[in-house]
Design a protein around this motif. Structure first.
Motif, PDB file in Angstrom:
ATOM      1  N   VAL A 109       0.876  -1.172   0.000  1.00 58.49           N
ATOM      2  CA  VAL A 109       0.000   0.000   0.000  1.00 58.49           C
ATOM      3  C   VAL A 109       0.911   1.220   0.000  1.00 58.49           C
ATOM      4  CG1 VAL A 109      -1.779   1.301   1.218  1.00 58.49           C
ATOM      5  CG2 VAL A 109      -1.860  -1.201   1.203  1.00 58.49           C
ATOM      6  N   HIS A 110       0.902   1.946  -1.113  1.00 54.87           N
ATOM      7  CA  HIS A 110       1.838   3.069  -1.281  1.00 54.87           C
ATOM      8  C   HIS A 110       1.102   4.389  -1.070  1.00 54.87           C
ATOM      9  CE1 HIS A 110       5.106   5.527  -2.514  1.00 54.87           C
ATOM     10  NE2 HIS A 110       4.659   5.768  -3.733  1.00 54.87           N
ATOM     11  N   THR A 111       1.361   5.023   0.075  1.00 54.59           N
ATOM     12  CA  THR A 111       0.714   6.307   0.395  1.00 54.59           C
ATOM     13  C   THR A 111       1.687   7.474   0.364  1.00 54.59           C
ATOM     14  OG1 THR A 111       1.099   6.354   2.792  1.00 54.59           O
ATOM     15  CG2 THR A 111      -0.757   5.030   2.015  1.00 54.59           C
ATOM     16  N   ALA A 112       2.977   7.189   0.500  1.00 54.31           N
ATOM     17  CA  ALA A 112       3.959   8.258   0.705  1.00 54.31           C
ATOM     18  C   ALA A 112       4.057   9.174  -0.509  1.00 54.31           C
ATOM     19  CB  ALA A 112       5.330   7.653   1.008  1.00 54.31           C
ATOM     20  N   SER A 113       3.861  10.487  -0.286  1.00 54.17           N
ATOM     21  CA  SER A 113       3.993  11.489  -1.344  1.00 54.17           C
ATOM     22  C   SER A 113       3.963  12.860  -0.692  1.00 54.17           C
ATOM     23  CB  SER A 113       2.854  11.373  -2.357  1.00 54.17           C
ATOM     24  OG  SER A 113       3.059  12.230  -3.457  1.00 54.17           O
ATOM     25  N   PRO A 114       4.702  13.826  -1.223  1.00 59.67           N
ATOM     26  CA  PRO A 114       4.691  15.161  -0.622  1.00 59.67           C
ATOM     27  C   PRO A 114       3.315  15.812  -0.753  1.00 59.67           C
ATOM     28  CG  PRO A 114       6.498  14.894  -2.209  1.00 59.67           C
ATOM     29  CD  PRO A 114       5.593  13.729  -2.385  1.00 59.67           C
ATOM     30  N   PHE A 115       2.872  16.537   0.291  1.00 56.39           N
ATOM     31  CA  PHE A 115       1.598  17.256   0.254  1.00 56.39           C
ATOM     32  C   PHE A 115       1.796  18.646   0.841  1.00 56.39           C
ATOM     33  CE2 PHE A 115      -2.442  18.604   2.174  1.00 56.39           C
ATOM     34  CZ  PHE A 115      -3.255  18.569   1.057  1.00 56.39           C
ATOM     35  N   PRO A 116       1.773  19.693  -0.008  1.00 54.25           N
ATOM     36  CA  PRO A 116       2.047  21.049   0.475  1.00 54.25           C
ATOM     37  C   PRO A 116       0.769  21.829   0.774  1.00 54.25           C
ATOM     38  CG  PRO A 116       2.020  21.066  -1.892  1.00 54.25           C
ATOM     39  CD  PRO A 116       1.627  19.653  -1.461  1.00 54.25           C
ATOM     40  N   ILE A 117       0.868  22.847   1.630  1.00 57.18           N
ATOM     41  CA  ILE A 117      -0.225  23.815   1.753  1.00 57.18           C
ATOM     42  C   ILE A 117      -0.123  24.813   0.610  1.00 57.18           C
ATOM     43  CG2 ILE A 117      -1.153  25.695   3.152  1.00 57.18           C
ATOM     44  CD1 ILE A 117      -0.463  24.160   5.618  1.00 57.18           C
ATOM     45  N   ALA A 118       1.052  25.391   0.415  1.00 54.76           N
ATOM     46  CA  ALA A 118       1.292  26.310  -0.701  1.00 54.76           C
ATOM     47  C   ALA A 118       2.112  25.601  -1.767  1.00 54.76           C
ATOM     48  CB  ALA A 118       2.028  27.554  -0.206  1.00 54.76           C
ATOM     49  N   GLN A 119       1.893  25.985  -3.014  1.00 49.21           N
ATOM     50  CA  GLN A 119       2.638  25.370  -4.111  1.00 49.21           C
ATOM     51  C   GLN A 119       4.071  25.901  -4.120  1.00 49.21           C
ATOM     52  OE1 GLN A 119       1.310  22.922  -5.933  1.00 49.21           O
ATOM     53  NE2 GLN A 119      -0.559  23.148  -4.731  1.00 49.21           N
ATOM     54  N   PRO A 120       5.059  25.042  -4.359  1.00 48.83           N
ATOM     55  CA  PRO A 120       6.456  25.482  -4.345  1.00 48.83           C
ATOM     56  C   PRO A 120       6.809  26.289  -5.585  1.00 48.83           C
ATOM     57  CG  PRO A 120       6.324  23.204  -5.037  1.00 48.83           C
ATOM     58  CD  PRO A 120       4.923  23.610  -4.651  1.00 48.83           C
ATOM     59  N   LYS A 121       7.835  27.138  -5.480  1.00 46.98           N
ATOM     60  CA  LYS A 121       8.293  27.906  -6.637  1.00 46.98           C
ATOM     61  C   LYS A 121       8.857  26.980  -7.707  1.00 46.98           C
ATOM     62  CE  LYS A 121       9.293  32.180  -4.099  1.00 46.98           C
ATOM     63  NZ  LYS A 121      10.338  33.150  -3.692  1.00 46.98           N
ATOM     64  N   ASP A 122       9.528  25.931  -7.271  1.00 48.52           N
ATOM     65  CA  ASP A 122      10.092  24.958  -8.204  1.00 48.52           C
ATOM     66  C   ASP A 122       9.203  23.718  -8.214  1.00 48.52           C
ATOM     67  OD1 ASP A 122      11.533  23.252  -9.762  1.00 48.52           O
ATOM     68  OD2 ASP A 122      13.273  23.131  -8.429  1.00 48.52           O
ATOM     69  N   PRO A 123       8.428  23.484  -9.289  1.00 53.78           N
ATOM     70  CA  PRO A 123       7.521  22.326  -9.331  1.00 53.78           C
ATOM     71  C   PRO A 123       8.228  20.995  -9.127  1.00 53.78           C
ATOM     72  CG  PRO A 123       7.053  23.845 -11.143  1.00 53.78           C
ATOM     73  CD  PRO A 123       8.323  24.318 -10.496  1.00 53.78           C
ATOM     74  N   ALA A 124       9.501  20.920  -9.504  1.00 55.01           N
ATOM     75  CA  ALA A 124      10.237  19.659  -9.382  1.00 55.01           C
ATOM     76  C   ALA A 124      10.353  19.196  -7.938  1.00 55.01           C
ATOM     77  CB  ALA A 124      11.629  19.795  -9.994  1.00 55.01           C
ATOM     78  N   PHE A 171       0.401  38.503  -2.156  1.00 57.16           N
ATOM     79  CA  PHE A 171       1.169  38.498  -0.909  1.00 57.16           C
ATOM     80  C   PHE A 171       1.111  37.165  -0.163  1.00 57.16           C
ATOM     81  CE2 PHE A 171      -0.739  42.652  -1.755  1.00 57.16           C
ATOM     82  CZ  PHE A 171       0.392  43.431  -1.914  1.00 57.16           C
ATOM     83  N   ASP A 172       0.222  36.268  -0.586  1.00 60.45           N
ATOM     84  CA  ASP A 172       0.019  35.016   0.131  1.00 60.45           C
ATOM     85  C   ASP A 172       0.087  33.845  -0.845  1.00 60.45           C
ATOM     86  OD1 ASP A 172      -0.961  32.783   1.540  1.00 60.45           O
ATOM     87  OD2 ASP A 172      -2.213  34.042   2.828  1.00 60.45           O
ATOM     88  N   PRO A 173       1.145  33.035  -0.802  1.00 55.65           N
ATOM     89  CA  PRO A 173       1.275  31.922  -1.750  1.00 55.65           C
ATOM     90  C   PRO A 173       0.191  30.864  -1.600  1.00 55.65           C
ATOM     91  CG  PRO A 173       2.985  31.824  -0.063  1.00 55.65           C
ATOM     92  CD  PRO A 173       2.317  33.147   0.088  1.00 55.65           C
ATOM     93  N   THR A 174      -0.360  30.729  -0.388  1.00 59.23           N
ATOM     94  CA  THR A 174      -1.448  29.770  -0.195  1.00 59.23           C
ATOM     95  C   THR A 174      -2.665  30.189  -1.006  1.00 59.23           C
ATOM     96  OG1 THR A 174      -0.653  29.318   2.032  1.00 59.23           O
ATOM     97  CG2 THR A 174      -2.894  28.626   1.507  1.00 59.23           C
ATOM     98  N   ILE A 175      -2.978  31.477  -0.996  1.00 58.53           N
ATOM     99  CA  ILE A 175      -4.105  31.987  -1.774  1.00 58.53           C
ATOM    100  C   ILE A 175      -3.803  31.910  -3.269  1.00 58.53           C
ATOM    101  CG2 ILE A 175      -5.524  34.024  -2.260  1.00 58.53           C
ATOM    102  CD1 ILE A 175      -5.167  34.836   0.659  1.00 58.53           C
ATOM    103  N   LYS A 176      -2.578  32.206  -3.635  1.00 54.92           N
ATOM    104  CA  LYS A 176      -2.196  32.174  -5.056  1.00 54.92           C
ATOM    105  C   LYS A 176      -2.446  30.806  -5.664  1.00 54.92           C
ATOM    106  CE  LYS A 176       1.651  33.118  -8.175  1.00 54.92           C
ATOM    107  NZ  LYS A 176       3.087  33.532  -8.279  1.00 54.92           N
ATOM    108  N   SER A 177      -2.240  29.751  -4.869  1.00 64.19           N
ATOM    109  CA  SER A 177      -2.360  28.389  -5.398  1.00 64.19           C
ATOM    110  C   SER A 177      -3.790  28.024  -5.776  1.00 64.19           C
ATOM    111  CB  SER A 177      -1.820  27.386  -4.379  1.00 64.19           C
ATOM    112  OG  SER A 177      -2.659  27.313  -3.241  1.00 64.19           O
ATOM    113  N   ILE A 178      -4.790  28.778  -5.265  1.00 67.79           N
ATOM    114  CA  ILE A 178      -6.178  28.426  -5.567  1.00 67.79           C
ATOM    115  C   ILE A 178      -6.788  29.302  -6.658  1.00 67.79           C
ATOM    116  CG2 ILE A 178      -6.644  27.405  -3.298  1.00 67.79           C
ATOM    117  CD1 ILE A 178      -8.186  30.640  -3.597  1.00 67.79           C
TER     118      ILE A 178
END
Length: 337
Positions: free
Chosen positions: A81-96, A285-292
């Motif tokens: 069962v593979h669950t491991a994966s990064p999960f961010p609140i805000a999107q990173p500047k570098d998608p990689a 001013f808020d990367p969390t808001i920018k992501s939506i």
């Protein structure tokens, strides 16, 4: 002798609940950890909820970005069962930062399973791998896929989509019996205080951080239902080769806020919807808001018909999942009274 399931990323919010379901169903669970010093944390979270006939919990040290340890982790297991994966609140500047470990990690883990003769795999994907933003406000299902070429597709959506597609390709090439579970926004009560960013949205609403709310909404599911679907996928061979959306329904931000305000009337929870131009200004001013921003003005909707008909799921309602999250956060002092 009990079957042993290898559960990757066992310290995660969802993974702990999956571990609990598997153990109480009689499976032995070998959980992977990047940091072995978190083993006691995971054990402490699970022990209070284990039944008398629960399986055995052990651990293996692995890293999604390294080959070391995976062959040993796979030894003697009957399913992955593979669950491991990064999960961010805000999107990173570098998608990689998100895409590479998600995709390469999935490839590494599934290839290690195939090499060890472990053919049964359940993968935790996401509804972001289902939702195609070129079809906003339509009811989408397991036949749909996120279009990673759209400029509005977030790095997180790309990471989950490309990782799931890689899993299906490897399954076909290596003869793996793969099932994917695609949850929406996962809410519900954590098993301990190490729950990552999954409940960050509920914390934000309870703290009244935003004076108004963006006009958008998304599918919601309770973590206990997500865990149950992973268990049922393992137990039912007929789920092999299929995707299953895990969602109880969708809620708009403003409806979430009003639900919380009704439950906690003394809290300063905003319940007004913000004009789109204000949200776009705040996003500067808020990367969390920018992501939506790409989702503004849309209510994302997905069908859970396959999970209901083929797995027999009866989902916890979105409002109940939301309130269970909030009640836990308030009870454990994660938001000030």
């Amino acid at each position: 002798m009990a079957e042993t399931v290898l559960l990757t990323g066992v310290s995660g919010f969802i993974a702990k609940h999956i571990a609990l379901k598997l153990l109480n169903a009689g499976y032995d669970v070998r959980g992977t950890l990047r940091r072995p010093d978190r083993a006691d944390e995971v054990r402490a979270a699970l022990v209070p909820y284990l039944t008398e006939h629960a399986g055995e919990l052990t651990f293996a040290q692995t890293d999604l970005e390294s080959d070391a340890g995976w062959a040993e982790a796979m030894a003697g297991v009957s399913a992955l069962v593979h669950t491991a994966s990064p999960f961010p609140i805000a999107q990173p500047k570098d998608p990689a930062v998100l895409i590479r470990p998600a995709v390469e990690g999935t490839e590494r883990v599934l290839k290690a399973a195939a090499a060890a003769g472990v053919t049964r795999v359940v993968l935790t994907s996401s509804t972001v791998a289902v939702l195609n933003e070129s079809k906003p406000d339509t009811l989408q299902d397991e036949a749909d896929w996120c279009d990673t070429h759209l400029p509005t597709t977030t790095p997180y959506a790309k990471s989950k989509t490309l990782a799931e597609r890689a899993a299906w390709e490897i399954a076909k090439a290596r003869g793996l019996r793969l099932t994917t579970i695609n949850p929406g926004l996962v809410l519900g009560p954590p098993l301990d205080e190490h729950y990552g960013s999954s409940l960050g949205l509920v914390e934000r609403l309870l703290k009244g951080k935003d004076p108004m709310l963006p006009a958008l909404g998304f599918p919601i599911v309770d973590v206990r239902d997500v865990a149950e679907m992973h268990l049922r996928a393992l137990q039912r061979p007929e789920t092999e080769g299929r995707r299953y959306i895990a969602a109880a329904g969708s809620m708009a931000f403003v409806d979430m806020a009003r639900t919380l305000k009704a439950a906690y009337p003394t809290r300063r929870i905003p319940t007004r919807e913000a004009p789109q131009f204000i949200v776009r200004a705040l996003a500067l001013f808020d990367p969390t808001i920018k992501s939506i921003l790409p989702k503004l003005g849309h209510l994302e909707r997905v069908s859970n018909a396959r999970a209901v008909s083929e797995m027999g799921m009866e989902f916890i309602a979105p409002k109940a999942a939301l309130l269970a999250s909030a009640d836990w956060l308030v009870k454990h002092g994660k938001v000030r009274a």
